[in-house]
Design a protein around this motif. Sequence first.
Motif, short mmCIF file in Angstrom:
data_model
loop_
_atom_site.label_atom_id
_atom_site.label_comp_id
_atom_site.label_asym_id
_atom_site.label_seq_id
_atom_site.Cartn_x
_atom_site.Cartn_y
_atom_site.Cartn_z
N THR A 38 18.66 -4.45 -4.24
CA THR A 38 17.16 -3.39 -3.89
C THR A 38 16.09 -4.24 -4.47
OG1 THR A 38 18.63 -1.43 -3.76
CG2 THR A 38 16.39 -1.29 -4.17
N LEU A 39 15.23 -4.67 -3.86
CA LEU A 39 13.76 -5.09 -4.07
C LEU A 39 12.87 -3.93 -4.46
CD1 LEU A 39 13.32 -8.27 -4.23
CD2 LEU A 39 12.10 -8.06 -2.09
N LYS A 40 12.25 -4.50 -5.54
CA LYS A 40 11.10 -3.07 -5.85
C LYS A 40 9.72 -3.73 -5.27
CE LYS A 40 13.16 -2.23 -10.32
NZ LYS A 40 13.18 -1.87 -11.51
N LEU A 41 9.18 -2.83 -4.57
CA LEU A 41 7.88 -3.10 -3.95
C LEU A 41 6.76 -2.46 -4.68
CD1 LEU A 41 9.17 -2.98 -0.15
CD2 LEU A 41 9.12 -4.86 -1.51
N THR A 42 5.54 -2.81 -4.44
CA THR A 42 4.32 -2.22 -5.01
C THR A 42 4.00 -0.70 -4.33
OG1 THR A 42 3.56 -4.53 -5.43
CG2 THR A 42 1.97 -2.69 -5.71
N SER A 43 4.06 0.25 -5.09
CA SER A 43 3.39 1.53 -4.87
C SER A 43 2.08 1.67 -4.22
CB SER A 43 3.80 2.43 -5.62
OG SER A 43 5.18 2.74 -5.76
N TYR A 83 3.13 -11.56 6.94
CA TYR A 83 4.38 -11.10 7.37
C TYR A 83 4.50 -9.64 7.38
CZ TYR A 83 6.93 -15.70 6.88
OH TYR A 83 7.31 -16.78 6.77
N LYS A 84 3.40 -8.93 7.12
CA LYS A 84 3.20 -7.30 7.39
C LYS A 84 4.08 -6.53 6.25
CE LYS A 84 1.22 -7.94 12.01
NZ LYS A 84 1.32 -7.77 13.40
N ARG A 85 4.00 -6.93 5.15
CA ARG A 85 4.91 -6.51 4.01
C ARG A 85 3.98 -5.74 2.90
NH1 ARG A 85 9.97 -7.67 3.66
NH2 ARG A 85 9.96 -8.01 1.50
N LEU A 86 4.64 -5.00 2.30
CA LEU A 86 3.93 -4.71 0.69
C LEU A 86 4.60 -5.71 -0.19
CD1 LEU A 86 4.70 -0.94 0.51
CD2 LEU A 86 2.37 -2.05 0.92
N PRO A 87 3.61 -6.09 -1.18
CA PRO A 87 3.64 -7.08 -2.06
C PRO A 87 4.79 -6.55 -3.12
CG PRO A 87 1.24 -6.44 -2.09
CD PRO A 87 2.08 -5.48 -1.08
N VAL A 88 5.69 -7.50 -3.63
CA VAL A 88 6.76 -7.08 -4.48
C VAL A 88 6.26 -7.04 -5.67
CG1 VAL A 88 8.56 -8.50 -3.26
CG2 VAL A 88 7.26 -9.71 -4.93
N ALA A 132 17.09 -17.49 5.39
CA ALA A 132 18.54 -16.81 5.83
C ALA A 132 18.09 -15.32 7.01
CB ALA A 132 19.40 -16.18 5.00
N GLU A 133 18.76 -15.60 8.13
CA GLU A 133 18.70 -14.32 8.92
C GLU A 133 17.24 -14.11 9.33
OE1 GLU A 133 22.95 -12.31 8.04
OE2 GLU A 133 20.94 -11.32 7.23
N GLU A 134 16.70 -12.88 9.16
CA GLU A 134 15.44 -12.31 9.54
C GLU A 134 14.69 -12.99 8.19
OE1 GLU A 134 12.49 -8.75 10.17
OE2 GLU A 134 14.52 -8.40 9.23
N LEU A 135 13.71 -13.79 8.62
CA LEU A 135 12.85 -14.35 7.41
C LEU A 135 11.84 -13.22 7.22
CD1 LEU A 135 11.86 -16.71 5.74
CD2 LEU A 135 10.30 -17.51 7.72
N LEU A 136 11.82 -12.87 5.74
CA LEU A 136 11.18 -11.86 5.15
C LEU A 136 9.77 -12.47 4.34
CD1 LEU A 136 13.94 -9.73 3.81
CD2 LEU A 136 12.70 -9.53 5.81
#
Length: 518
Positions: free
Chosen positions: A331-336, A492-497, A465-469
């Motif tokens: 489980t990766l922690k993302l920035t709130s 990549y349309k993600r939240l920062p870790v 690997a697989e879907e590139l995140l």
Amino acid sequence: MKAGYGRSILTPPMGLELAGYGYYLERRATSVNDDLYARCVWLEAGEDGDEKLDEFVQAGNAGRVYEAEKADEAEKINEAEKVNEAGKVNEAGKTVKTKETDEAEKVKTNKTNEIALIISCDVLGLSRTVCDAFYALLQEEMGIGSKQVLLVSVHTHTAPTVKHHEGTGEVDPVYTAMLPEKLMEAVRAAAADVKQVKEIVFSSRQMQGDFFYNRAQENGPVDTNLRGFLIAREEGEDIALLSAACHCVFRGRVSAVSADLSGAVCLSASRKNVLPVYINGLCGDIDPYLPSPERLDACADEISSLIGKCRESMNGRVLRQTLSCGRIAHTLKLTSVTLDDIHKAADEAQRRASTGIPGSGRVARVWEREMEAKFDTLTDTEDLTVGYVVLGGIPILALPFEGFTEIGLRIRGVLASGQGACAESSDAEINEHCMVNNVLLQPENFSILNGGSSIAKDAIILGCAEELLGYLPTKADIDKGAYAALESTFLYKRLPVVTGEAERLGDALGHAMVEILR
């Protein structure tokens, strides 16, 4: 053990937009320098493979000592045990049936063959849609689950975009729709090519030459170890799995389709009469130094020289023919974030765009709108899995990121010691977020591995690997606000870790592999 090799062509039609090298370039394919492929290695260990388990070599400075006669001796002992009384337990702790046991019972108690696939694709990265469709086909047709597959991309920037990355190449739906079937073509070809393995030889050594450098940190770490397997078969050509760690951008911003380093390595290796597969390591912070077509060829020759090292008695190590595979959950922690945080991040990116990469401000605004639209569903954690194959005792892990070299160093550091977490991660944090094949790791399960230093040096850590995140930046990269830390988050349309997550993932995976290898 048995092994097979197959490939299928992924070369796109002309006119498709190629991935990478900047935003909104509309760089379209106008020619083909070298074809793109999906390459598959089928590995199978079971009853047939077990006969070879004791036919292995102790490799050292004195060279190889091949004890082939052990197989005949082991078979005689096995036959003698079978005629013993019912219920007698052999040395392995298994109950041995009498020779009168009926055939149905024999079939029922036979050990199921372990099958693992390693598939390398000459694209920048895959999408979840493509991966899911491929796994569905694979399960339906062959009964092979995703836990048995390492599916990676080489991260070439002269191939079509498969997963949407804002501004870095439009996805062609016709091209991506055919990819699952193309991957199946490679698997079918590998299955049809399966032959008995004679021996598996591993070689690892330092690269000769200044081909790679750390682009994210001056004098930063570079993994210059080259690693490779040579799978020699009783008939047919041998199979070579070769690995280094570098962005596949030797050819630069051109319009000719190319697998770049992967294609050059496989071409060089094929001249040595092997069936080659290139698997790319953690390359998020590693670029080619002084790239040119000539240096690309020289680098490829250097990597493929591992084949000769495997064939030389003094430089290759023959492995036991053992195989296991599975998944490690994390489980990766993302920035709130608040809506205000989102707007401020986009504003800052827009401000920096005037002196940064052209188009980056536009990419940030697209990210801002998308984060706003799904704000109520945003979470501060992300569940992911990391696939692994252990071939002959050598672990191969595949992360779904453009990971930094530091992550690989963390994994190898834990493997080398076989104990304790590194500085930024506590055992509690690792146990809370890391599971091996759905079993929660416990601190008391961590123990020092015999030969840990060798395993650590030889372990192959792959990216994309697989879907590139996207990128998984290190603490140092985040602290200085570098490209991988924030701007690629927009891409990549993600939240920062959360700061330190790359290091914590490396520690957790190292501990997981300690448990797997025990």
